[in-house]
Design an enzyme around this catalytic site. Structure first.
Site, mmCIF file in Angstrom:
data_model
loop_
_atom_site.group_PDB
_atom_site.id
_atom_site.type_symbol
_atom_site.label_atom_id
_atom_site.label_comp_id
_atom_site.label_asym_id
_atom_site.label_seq_id
_atom_site.Cartn_x
_atom_site.Cartn_y
_atom_site.Cartn_z
ATOM 1 N N GLU A 1 0.785 -1.235 0.000
ATOM 2 C CA GLU A 1 0.000 0.000 0.000
ATOM 3 C C GLU A 1 0.822 1.293 0.000
ATOM 4 O O GLU A 1 0.640 2.183 0.833
ATOM 5 C CB GLU A 1 -0.973 -0.017 1.197
ATOM 6 C CG GLU A 1 -1.844 -1.260 1.215
ATOM 7 C CD GLU A 1 -2.643 -1.441 2.500
ATOM 8 O OE1 GLU A 1 -2.581 -0.563 3.379
ATOM 9 O OE2 GLU A 1 -3.330 -2.472 2.635
ATOM 10 N N GLU B 1 -6.049 -10.644 -1.571
ATOM 11 C CA GLU B 1 -6.778 -10.567 -0.293
ATOM 12 C C GLU B 1 -8.298 -10.595 -0.500
ATOM 13 O O GLU B 1 -9.053 -9.893 0.145
ATOM 14 C CB GLU B 1 -6.362 -9.298 0.470
ATOM 15 C CG GLU B 1 -4.863 -9.201 0.687
ATOM 16 C CD GLU B 1 -4.450 -8.039 1.568
ATOM 17 O OE1 GLU B 1 -5.311 -7.420 2.190
ATOM 18 O OE2 GLU B 1 -3.235 -7.739 1.636
HETATM 19 O O1 G3I Z 1 -2.019 -9.782 18.884
HETATM 20 C C1 G3I Z 1 -2.295 -8.504 19.452
HETATM 21 C C2 G3I Z 1 -2.654 -8.663 20.919
HETATM 22 O O2 G3I Z 1 -1.503 -9.171 21.603
HETATM 23 C C3 G3I Z 1 -3.074 -7.323 21.476
HETATM 24 O O3 G3I Z 1 -3.471 -7.485 22.808
HETATM 25 C C4 G3I Z 1 -4.224 -6.764 20.629
HETATM 26 C C5 G3I Z 1 -4.663 -5.417 21.119
HETATM 27 O O4 G3I Z 1 -3.765 -4.454 20.656
HETATM 28 O O5 G3I Z 1 -3.787 -6.598 19.265
HETATM 29 C C6 G3I Z 1 -3.421 -7.855 18.703
HETATM 30 O O6 G3I Z 1 -2.943 -7.638 17.416
HETATM 31 C C7 G3I Z 1 -3.948 -7.298 16.484
HETATM 32 C C8 G3I Z 1 -3.786 -8.268 15.306
HETATM 33 O O7 G3I Z 1 -4.595 -7.891 14.206
HETATM 34 C C9 G3I Z 1 -4.138 -9.703 15.721
HETATM 35 O O8 G3I Z 1 -5.507 -9.723 16.037
HETATM 36 C C10 G3I Z 1 -3.660 -5.862 16.027
HETATM 37 O O9 G3I Z 1 -3.976 -4.976 17.089
HETATM 38 C C11 G3I Z 1 -4.507 -5.552 14.810
HETATM 39 O O10 G3I Z 1 -4.106 -4.277 14.291
HETATM 40 C C12 G3I Z 1 -4.223 -6.596 13.713
HETATM 41 O O11 G3I Z 1 -5.047 -6.302 12.623
HETATM 42 C C13 G3I Z 1 -4.592 -6.826 11.365
HETATM 43 C C14 G3I Z 1 -4.424 -5.645 10.407
HETATM 44 O O12 G3I Z 1 -4.104 -6.127 9.088
HETATM 45 C C15 G3I Z 1 -3.281 -4.744 10.860
HETATM 46 O O13 G3I Z 1 -2.073 -5.456 10.865
HETATM 47 C C16 G3I Z 1 -5.679 -7.760 10.842
HETATM 48 O O14 G3I Z 1 -5.735 -8.928 11.670
HETATM 49 C C17 G3I Z 1 -5.322 -8.174 9.410
HETATM 50 O O15 G3I Z 1 -6.361 -8.978 8.869
HETATM 51 C C18 G3I Z 1 -5.168 -6.922 8.538
HETATM 52 O O16 G3I Z 1 -4.795 -7.358 7.251
HETATM 53 C C19 G3I Z 1 -4.580 -6.282 6.311
HETATM 54 C C20 G3I Z 1 -3.389 -6.649 5.441
HETATM 55 O O17 G3I Z 1 -2.244 -6.856 6.261
HETATM 56 C C21 G3I Z 1 -3.128 -5.579 4.399
HETATM 57 N N1 G3I Z 1 -4.326 -5.344 3.586
HETATM 58 C C22 G3I Z 1 -5.535 -5.026 4.378
HETATM 59 C C23 G3I Z 1 -5.809 -6.139 5.385
HETATM 60 C C24 G3I Z 1 -7.070 -5.882 6.147
HETATM 61 O O18 G3I Z 1 -6.937 -4.711 6.907
#
Ligand code: G3I
Length: 388
Positions: free
Chosen positions: A166, A282
């Protein structure tokens, strides 16, 4: 009049599910029965030179045997959804924790799945301590060191890497359309060149991908983003920056009027003319603004997938269809785009019980109807030895 075998078998197939549907306890069984026993998506895809896979998080695969069985049945590729991102690898300053990434890598190898890395550079998840690194040479060194450490660890095992995720954002009002990310501000526009060159050096076998969203549709800044992406690629080609493919995320909207097949095909032609392959990276369909009825919602989700995939897979440059999750049970949509009525999101091919949905059939039929193409180059078969 004897019913022709095809009509007889069709009516039998139809009668079964209808009877099953009439039984309240089998409400979700209908969609499993018409497709139960059909070949999985990956097997269908392979006959067309395509890969079908999905992204998943380690904790889901580690704790859900039904999900594991679904991956084995439907997929030939696994993407680490989160575990190889900066925030997941670098929970402490200057320390890389590969435990979860390595677990997914070994899961992929033990289940004969190609492994795809996501993502070496992204604006979204740079840890706050990293942003304290001085701009210029120190930031560039940190980026190079990260890519060497991560891409180098899985050298020879990765089917492809999302090297930069992105990088474009027209709303940031730069003439080149680049997103005003930490990386742009710390290193300058050639952070992209640095990332791709370092990734190639760290893993010469992996397909190097620039992954983007918002280039699929006619609305918003999609048309501008497509132009900016083509201009960015032309710059890469002029500077001999190594890039093999474009990842189109395809987080589809439930609204039918945003997609113009002719425009999208012309865009794929432009990418192919620049000697690039394309991965749909995705795929899912937002359903938070779709009707509450599961049947109606499932059909709309399936229709959006059909409309997009029939177009995308008609182009020989497209080599992979990857969904962002395989089962509704683990979709990111529930967390990021929850329905206001609290009903679970249903954006993916399998329901939360791993049953095949209309979306599964939409993907299967689009693959079945696609022309055969040259497969994407593959990383050499990797041994089961742990990475590093
Ligand atoms: O694992 C931590 C946990 O330890 C913590 O307590 C909690 C609260 O902060 O967060 C947890 O991590 C979260 C993680 O997902 C696992 O659930 C992150 O906050 C959260 O930001 C993360 O979200 C991911 C997001 O990308 C940001 O990285 C989503 O699962 C994931 O599906 C999403 O995927 C993105 C692709 O990478 C790029 N394209 C868009 C797509 C959808 O947004």
């Amino acid at each position: 009049m004897p019913i022709a075998p095809s009509r007889r078998s069709f009516l039998k197939a139809l009668a079964g599910p209808l009877v099953a549907a009439a039984w309240p306890g089998n409400a979700h069984a209908v969609w499993q029965e018409p497709f139960a026993g059909e070949p999985g998506l990956a097997a269908r895809a392979a006959t067309k030179g395509l890969i079908f896979g999905a992204a998943e998080v380690a904790h889901a695969l580690a704790n859900d045997p039904l999900l594991v069985e679904a991956y084995r049945r439907e997929c030939s590729l696994l993407v680490a959804a989160n575990e190889l991102k900066w925030w997941a690898l670098r929970r402490e300053p200057h320390k890389l924790d590969f435990a979860a990434g390595d677990w997914l890598f070994l899961f992929a190898k033990q289940n004969h799945l190609a492994f795809r890395g996501h993502t070496l550079v992204w604006h979204y998840d740079v840890p706050s301590w990293a942003k304290e690194i001085a701009p210029g040479a120190p930031a560039r060194h940190m980026l190079e060191e990260h890519i060497w450490s991560v891409a180098g660890r899985y050298r020879g095992h990765m089917q492809s890497w999302d090297v930069v995720n992105e990088p474009l954002h027209p709303a940031d009002d730069r003439a080149d359309g680049l997103r005003r990310s930490y990386w742009l501000q710390a290193i300058g526009p050639d952070y992209l060149d640095v990332a791709f060159r370092t990734a190639r050096a760290a893993d010469p076998n992996a397909l190097l991908v620039l992954n983007e969203y918002g280039v699929e549709f006619e609305g918003g800044d999609n048309p501008r983003k497509r132009k900016d992406l083509l201009r960015l690629i032309d710059g890469f080609r002029a500077r001999n920056v190594p890039i093999d493919a474009i990842g189109i995320q395809a987080h589809l909207s439930g609204a039918p009027d945003w997609f113009d097949a002719k425009v999208f095909l012309a865009f794929l032609d432009e990418l192919a003319a620049r000697d690039l392959r394309v991965l749909i990276t995705e795929l899912d369909v937002r359903d938070d603004d779709l009707p509450r009825s599961v049947d109606r919602r499932d059909r709309i989700v399936a229709d959006r997938m059909t409309e997009f995939l029939e177009t995308a897979l008609s182009h020989p440059a497209v080599g992979a269809v990857i969904t962002w999750g395989l089962s509704d049970r683990y979709t990111w949509m529930s967390e990021f785009h929850p329905r206001s009525d609290g009903f679970p999101s249903r954006p993916l091919p399998l329901d939360s019980a791993m049953g095949r949905k209309p979306a599964w059939a939409a993907i299967a039929r689009a693959i079945d109807g696609a022309p055969v193409r040259t497969p994407l180059p593959r990383a050499p078969a990797a041994s089961l030895r742990s990475p590093a």
